[in-house]
Design a protein around this motif. Structure first.
Motif: not given
Length: 270
Positions: A36-54
């Motif tokens: 939705g509009a609250h969470f996303a996970a991206l491929d950062g190579g060795s780790v996952t980069i997550a983007l999250a709203t409040a």
């Protein structure tokens, strides 16, 4: 070699689309998952980069590191003994043992241990299931992304996300006496799911399915959240279909009043 394995870095955002665009187009990181509009996970190579709203961030406004470990409780004790602190837990939901902590300088960390998974979840594979599962099932107490997307249920989800403490489950015993206990709440598509209602809570709900959940105010003079619903026991879980929800605090009602309540009440559901 460390017994702790960094799997994810969770960043805060107030605009998920803009943040996804920055990391995918500017930095070239593939989008692995979006909720939705609250969470996303991206491929950062060795780790996952997550983007999250409040709504979905364990410590909104902070950068939080997700660390897989073999012993969540030992990690929590080590953090406390070295000058850090516990923000939440340790606790176990249907999928993980986890604790939210801050280190001796106030930085946020989440230690987690996945529980044994069966069926489809196991077939997802380690890179997908372990990296995104912690945040998709965060809830434990406040992140009900899976609810049906009606306006009222969306408001309830957003209201739950603002509370810090776990809610109380209020039931009536077979002897018609009130019973109260703290619980952890997650969500499925339409309901609130209490993963560990306790023997008294489960037995009471079988006898009297009308129950209430109460989230205490996060600060003195703040709103409490009260949710009424009908409960059904499913295995070790209690599934509650919300029928009414309101933010409530003592004081004069709004002008004009938002409900028939004589106190300061803000209806959420229906």
């Amino acid at each position: 070699m460390s017994e702790h394995d960094v799997r994810m870095v969770v960043l805060s955002t107030d605009d998920l689309d803009e943040s996804i665009r920055f990391y995918t187009e500017t930095l070239g990181m593939p989008l692995k998952f979006r909720d939705g509009a609250h969470f996303a996970a991206l491929d950062g190579g060795s780790v996952t980069i997550a983007l999250a709203t409040a709504v979905d961030h364990p410590m909104p406004g902070q950068v939080v590191v997700g660390i897989k470990t073999a012993d969540v409780d030992a990690a929590a004790q080590a953090v406390e003994a070295s000058g850090g602190g516990i923000a939440k837990g340790p606790y176990t939901d249907a999928h993980e043992r986890r604790v939210v902590v801050y280190d001796n300088k106030g930085n946020g960390l989440v230690f987690y241990t996945p529980l044994a998974r069966q069926g489809k979840a196991r077939r997802l594979g380690a890179s997908d299931g372990e990296a995104t599962h912690l945040w998709r099932r965060w809830a434990a107490r406040r992140y009900c992304r899976g609810m049906a997307v009606t306006e009222s249920l969306q408001r309830l989800r957003q209201a739950m996300a603002t509370f810090v403490d776990s809610p109380y489950l209020l039931t009536v015993t077979a002897e018609h006496r009130p019973h109260c206990g703290t619980v952890e709440v997650t969500c499925n598509d339409e309901d609130l799911v209490i993963t560990s209602p306790g023997s008294h809570g489960a037995a009471d709900a079988r006898e009297h399915p009308q129950v209430s959940l109460l989230w205490p105010p996060a600060e003195r003079g703040g709103y409490a959240l009260i949710v009424d619903g009908t409960a059904v026991a499913e295995g070790t879980e209690l599934v509650v279909r919300p029928t009414r929800a309101v933010l409530h605090r003592r004081g004069a009602p709004a002008d004009p009043p938002l409900s028939a309540c004589s106190s300061d009440c803000v209806p959420i559901l229906p």
